[in-house]
Motif scaffolding. Structure first.
Motif, PDB file in Angstrom:
ATOM      1  N   HIS A   1       7.595   0.914 -11.191  1.00 43.45           N
ATOM      2  CA  HIS A   1       8.251   1.925 -12.014  1.00 43.45           C
ATOM      3  C   HIS A   1       7.849   3.286 -11.443  1.00 43.45           C
ATOM      4  N   PRO A   2       8.770   4.254 -11.404  1.00 46.08           N
ATOM      5  CA  PRO A   2       8.450   5.555 -10.798  1.00 46.08           C
ATOM      6  C   PRO A   2       7.196   6.227 -11.358  1.00 46.08           C
ATOM      7  N   ASP A   3       6.950   6.105 -12.663  1.00 43.61           N
ATOM      8  CA  ASP A   3       5.755   6.723 -13.245  1.00 43.61           C
ATOM      9  C   ASP A   3       4.475   6.049 -12.743  1.00 43.61           C
ATOM     10  N   ILE A   4       4.527   4.748 -12.607  1.00 45.42           N
ATOM     11  CA  ILE A   4       3.358   4.020 -12.104  1.00 45.42           C
ATOM     12  C   ILE A   4       3.169   4.315 -10.620  1.00 45.42           C
ATOM     13  N   ALA A   5       4.273   4.321  -9.869  1.00 44.22           N
ATOM     14  CA  ALA A   5       4.201   4.607  -8.428  1.00 44.22           C
ATOM     15  C   ALA A   5       3.611   5.991  -8.172  1.00 44.22           C
ATOM     16  N   ALA A   6       3.973   6.962  -9.014  1.00 45.30           N
ATOM     17  CA  ALA A   6       3.480   8.335  -8.826  1.00 45.30           C
ATOM     18  C   ALA A   6       1.964   8.420  -9.008  1.00 45.30           C
ATOM     19  N   GLY A   7       1.415   7.590  -9.879  1.00 46.08           N
ATOM     20  CA  GLY A   7      -0.022   7.629 -10.122  1.00 46.08           C
ATOM     21  C   GLY A   7      -0.826   6.624  -9.328  1.00 46.08           C
ATOM     22  N   PHE A   8      -0.153   5.845  -8.490  1.00 47.65           N
ATOM     23  CA  PHE A   8      -0.819   4.788  -7.726  1.00 47.65           C
ATOM     24  C   PHE A   8      -1.468   5.367  -6.479  1.00 47.65           C
ATOM     25  N   SER A   9      -2.802   5.398  -6.440  1.00 42.41           N
ATOM     26  CA  SER A   9      -3.529   5.843  -5.252  1.00 42.41           C
ATOM     27  C   SER A   9      -4.458   4.740  -4.815  1.00 42.41           C
ATOM     28  N   PRO A  10      -3.943   3.854  -3.995  1.00 41.00           N
ATOM     29  CA  PRO A  10      -4.737   2.694  -3.576  1.00 41.00           C
ATOM     30  C   PRO A  10      -5.805   3.052  -2.555  1.00 41.00           C
ATOM     31  N   ASP A  11      -6.711   2.123  -2.394  1.00 47.47           N
ATOM     32  CA  ASP A  11      -7.724   2.220  -1.349  1.00 47.47           C
ATOM     33  C   ASP A  11      -7.003   1.933  -0.028  1.00 47.47           C
ATOM     34  N   MET A  12      -6.791   2.968   0.767  1.00 45.55           N
ATOM     35  CA  MET A  12      -6.020   2.800   1.999  1.00 45.55           C
ATOM     36  C   MET A  12      -6.739   1.910   3.013  1.00 45.55           C
ATOM     37  N   ASP A  13      -8.055   1.814   2.936  1.00 47.38           N
ATOM     38  CA  ASP A  13      -8.765   0.888   3.816  1.00 47.38           C
ATOM     39  C   ASP A  13      -8.319  -0.546   3.536  1.00 47.38           C
ATOM     40  N   GLU A  14      -8.112  -0.856   2.267  1.00 45.36           N
ATOM     41  CA  GLU A  14      -7.659  -2.202   1.902  1.00 45.36           C
ATOM     42  C   GLU A  14      -6.216  -2.425   2.351  1.00 45.36           C
ATOM     43  N   PHE A  15      -5.368  -1.415   2.210  1.00 49.22           N
ATOM     44  CA  PHE A  15      -3.980  -1.555   2.675  1.00 49.22           C
ATOM     45  C   PHE A  15      -3.959  -1.767   4.185  1.00 49.22           C
ATOM     46  N   CYS A  16      -4.805  -1.043   4.901  1.00 49.08           N
ATOM     47  CA  CYS A  16      -4.855  -1.205   6.360  1.00 49.08           C
ATOM     48  C   CYS A  16      -5.429  -2.568   6.743  1.00 49.08           C
ATOM     49  N   ARG A  17      -6.329  -3.110   5.935  1.00 55.24           N
ATOM     50  CA  ARG A  17      -6.853  -4.458   6.186  1.00 55.24           C
ATOM     51  C   ARG A  17      -5.711  -5.482   6.094  1.00 55.24           C
ATOM     52  N   ILE A  18      -4.836  -5.293   5.111  1.00 57.29           N
ATOM     53  CA  ILE A  18      -3.678  -6.182   4.969  1.00 57.29           C
ATOM     54  C   ILE A  18      -2.732  -5.979   6.151  1.00 57.29           C
ATOM     55  N   ALA A  19      -2.536  -4.727   6.546  1.00 57.32           N
ATOM     56  CA  ALA A  19      -1.661  -4.433   7.688  1.00 57.32           C
ATOM     57  C   ALA A  19      -2.192  -5.086   8.963  1.00 57.32           C
ATOM     58  N   ILE A  20      -3.492  -5.042   9.171  1.00 60.82           N
ATOM     59  CA  ILE A  20      -4.098  -5.688  10.341  1.00 60.82           C
ATOM     60  C   ILE A  20      -3.842  -7.190  10.303  1.00 60.82           C
ATOM     61  N   ALA A  21      -3.961  -7.783   9.122  1.00 54.62           N
ATOM     62  CA  ALA A  21      -3.709  -9.224   8.987  1.00 54.62           C
ATOM     63  C   ALA A  21      -2.246  -9.541   9.310  1.00 54.62           C
TER      64      ALA A  21
ATOM     65  N   ARG B   1       4.164   1.460   5.814  1.00 55.95           N
ATOM     66  CA  ARG B   1       5.316   0.725   5.288  1.00 55.95           C
ATOM     67  C   ARG B   1       4.906  -0.144   4.105  1.00 55.95           C
ATOM     68  N   LEU B   2       3.742  -0.743   4.203  1.00 55.82           N
ATOM     69  CA  LEU B   2       3.214  -1.556   3.114  1.00 55.82           C
ATOM     70  C   LEU B   2       3.045  -0.705   1.853  1.00 55.82           C
ATOM     71  N   LEU B   3       2.507   0.495   2.009  1.00 61.61           N
ATOM     72  CA  LEU B   3       2.349   1.407   0.880  1.00 61.61           C
ATOM     73  C   LEU B   3       3.713   1.812   0.318  1.00 61.61           C
ATOM     74  N   ASP B   4       4.641   2.183   1.186  1.00 58.99           N
ATOM     75  CA  ASP B   4       5.971   2.594   0.744  1.00 58.99           C
ATOM     76  C   ASP B   4       6.687   1.465   0.004  1.00 58.99           C
ATOM     77  N   GLU B   5       6.614   0.258   0.553  1.00 55.85           N
ATOM     78  CA  GLU B   5       7.271  -0.903  -0.066  1.00 55.85           C
ATOM     79  C   GLU B   5       6.631  -1.243  -1.408  1.00 55.85           C
ATOM     80  N   THR B   6       5.317  -1.106  -1.505  1.00 57.49           N
ATOM     81  CA  THR B   6       4.633  -1.384  -2.766  1.00 57.49           C
ATOM     82  C   THR B   6       5.075  -0.376  -3.815  1.00 57.49           C
ATOM     83  N   ARG B   7       5.069   0.893  -3.472  1.00 63.16           N
ATOM     84  CA  ARG B   7       5.498   1.931  -4.423  1.00 63.16           C
ATOM     85  C   ARG B   7       6.954   1.739  -4.836  1.00 63.16           C
ATOM     86  N   ALA B   8       7.797   1.310  -3.902  1.00 67.18           N
ATOM     87  CA  ALA B   8       9.215   1.098  -4.216  1.00 67.18           C
ATOM     88  C   ALA B   8       9.396  -0.015  -5.253  1.00 67.18           C
TER      89      ALA B   8
END
Length: 91
Positions: free
Chosen positions: A64-84, A54-61
């Motif tokens: 801008h669609p072009d930036i969102a399409a090319g955004f490949s974050p470090d999912m370990d970091e996203f999961c660290r935020i999710a754990i927090a 959900r954090l990834l989906d909300e961030t991409r939302a």
């Protein structure tokens, strides 16, 4: 936990992205922080994996669609935020 921040690896950027690195990091960071606040505010006991997605989906939302399409974050970091968020460590 401090506010999340996006830092781009300059070695993975093309010349145009390198020139735009600062503003791009600012936009990505802003979208991630807004997503973190929205997900935290509506958190209702979901598992970490779901919060991370959900954090990834909300961030991409929030991008801008072009930036969102090319955004490949470090999912370990996203999961660290999710754990927090799940632990209530995000204010």
């Amino acid at each position: 936990m401090s506010e999340p921040h996006v830092t781009l690896d300059p070695s993975g950027l093309d010349p145009v992205q390198q020139k735009l690195r600062g503003p791009l990091e600012e936009q990505l960071t802003s979208a991630l922080q807004a997503a973190t606040h929205r997900v935290r505010a509506s958190y209702a006991g979901e598992p970490v994996e779901q919060v991370c997605q959900r954090l990834l989906d909300e961030t991409r939302a929030g991008l801008h669609p072009d930036i969102a399409a090319g955004f490949s974050p470090d999912m370990d970091e996203f999961c660290r935020i999710a754990i927090a968020i799940v632990r209530g460590e995000v204010s």
